[in-house]
Motif scaffolding. Structure first.
Motif, PDB file in Angstrom:
ATOM      1  N   VAL A  59       0.834  -1.205   0.000  1.00  0.00           N
ATOM      2  CA  VAL A  59       0.000   0.000   0.000  1.00  0.00           C
ATOM      3  C   VAL A  59       0.870   1.257   0.000  1.00  0.00           C
ATOM      4  N   ASN A  60       0.673   2.088  -1.006  1.00  0.00           N
ATOM      5  CA  ASN A  60       1.235   3.432  -1.065  1.00  0.00           C
ATOM      6  C   ASN A  60       0.179   4.304  -0.402  1.00  0.00           C
ATOM      7  N   GLU A  77      -0.205   8.331 -15.028  1.00  0.00           N
ATOM      8  CA  GLU A  77      -0.302   6.925 -15.417  1.00  0.00           C
ATOM      9  C   GLU A  77       1.073   6.266 -15.435  1.00  0.00           C
ATOM     10  N   THR A  78       2.067   6.988 -15.943  1.00  0.00           N
ATOM     11  CA  THR A  78       3.436   6.450 -15.979  1.00  0.00           C
ATOM     12  C   THR A  78       3.952   6.200 -14.575  1.00  0.00           C
ATOM     13  N   GLU A  79       3.806   7.186 -13.694  1.00  0.00           N
ATOM     14  CA  GLU A  79       4.288   7.050 -12.315  1.00  0.00           C
ATOM     15  C   GLU A  79       3.556   5.919 -11.584  1.00  0.00           C
ATOM     16  N   ALA A  80       2.242   5.826 -11.766  1.00  0.00           N
ATOM     17  CA  ALA A  80       1.475   4.750 -11.133  1.00  0.00           C
ATOM     18  C   ALA A  80       1.915   3.401 -11.677  1.00  0.00           C
ATOM     19  N   GLY A  81       2.271   3.358 -12.944  1.00  0.00           N
ATOM     20  CA  GLY A  81       2.771   2.113 -13.540  1.00  0.00           C
ATOM     21  C   GLY A  81       4.072   1.648 -12.908  1.00  0.00           C
ATOM     22  N   TYR A  82       4.947   2.598 -12.583  1.00  0.00           N
ATOM     23  CA  TYR A  82       6.195   2.237 -11.884  1.00  0.00           C
ATOM     24  C   TYR A  82       5.882   1.562 -10.555  1.00  0.00           C
ATOM     25  N   SER A  97       4.547  -8.448  -3.403  1.00  0.00           N
ATOM     26  CA  SER A  97       3.233  -9.043  -3.163  1.00  0.00           C
ATOM     27  C   SER A  97       2.640  -9.544  -4.475  1.00  0.00           C
ATOM     28  N   LYS A  98       2.162 -10.783  -4.472  1.00  0.00           N
ATOM     29  CA  LYS A  98       1.562 -11.310  -5.702  1.00  0.00           C
ATOM     30  C   LYS A  98       0.255 -10.604  -6.051  1.00  0.00           C
ATOM     31  N   GLN A  99      -0.350  -9.904  -5.065  1.00  0.00           N
ATOM     32  CA  GLN A  99      -1.559  -9.109  -5.336  1.00  0.00           C
ATOM     33  C   GLN A  99      -1.233  -7.786  -6.021  1.00  0.00           C
ATOM     34  N   GLY A 100       0.035  -7.408  -6.030  1.00  0.00           N
ATOM     35  CA  GLY A 100       0.403  -6.095  -6.567  1.00  0.00           C
ATOM     36  C   GLY A 100       0.267  -5.048  -5.484  1.00  0.00           C
ATOM     37  N   GLY A 101      -0.311  -3.922  -5.816  1.00  0.00           N
ATOM     38  CA  GLY A 101      -0.378  -2.846  -4.840  1.00  0.00           C
ATOM     39  C   GLY A 101      -1.643  -2.028  -4.926  1.00  0.00           C
ATOM     40  N   THR A 102      -1.777  -1.144  -3.941  1.00  0.00           N
ATOM     41  CA  THR A 102      -2.911  -0.238  -3.824  1.00  0.00           C
ATOM     42  C   THR A 102      -2.385   1.162  -3.576  1.00  0.00           C
ATOM     43  N   VAL A 103      -2.954   2.140  -4.263  1.00  0.00           N
ATOM     44  CA  VAL A 103      -2.590   3.541  -4.061  1.00  0.00           C
ATOM     45  C   VAL A 103      -3.731   4.245  -3.345  1.00  0.00           C
ATOM     46  N   VAL A 104      -3.404   4.969  -2.279  1.00  0.00           N
ATOM     47  CA  VAL A 104      -4.377   5.806  -1.585  1.00  0.00           C
ATOM     48  C   VAL A 104      -4.057   7.247  -1.977  1.00  0.00           C
TER      49      VAL A 104
END
Length: 78
Positions: A19-20, A48-53, A62-69
């Motif tokens: 989690v970011n 979009e580019t920054e979120a992709g990083y 994490s195999k689930q990836g991530g979440t941005v708040v």
């Protein structure tokens, strides 16, 4: 029962992955933007580019990836 509230509804916190917890993807008004235009974040393409990083890097932990708040309040251009 614990849950995390998202824009798509409540979810189990164990599904969030990395989690970011405080980000600003788009910001076009209020606060620091009025004091210094360098704080303006108005490019959807760059966001979009920054979120992709973050999405790519979060898969390393994490195999689930991530979440941005995104912590943008009202009047910030959210």
């Amino acid at each position: 029962m614990a849950f995390a509230r998202t824009i798509l509804g409540d979810v189990d916190p164990s599904t969030l992955g990395v989690v970011n917890s405080h980000d600003h993807l788009i910001r076009v008004g209020a606060g620091e933007v009025y004091l210094d235009k360098d704080h303006q974040l108005d490019s959807v393409e760059k966001a979009e580019t920054e979120a992709g990083y973050f999405a790519k890097a979060s898969l390393k932990w994490s195999k689930q990836g991530g979440t941005v708040v995104d912590m943008c309040p009202i009047n910030c251009g959210r």
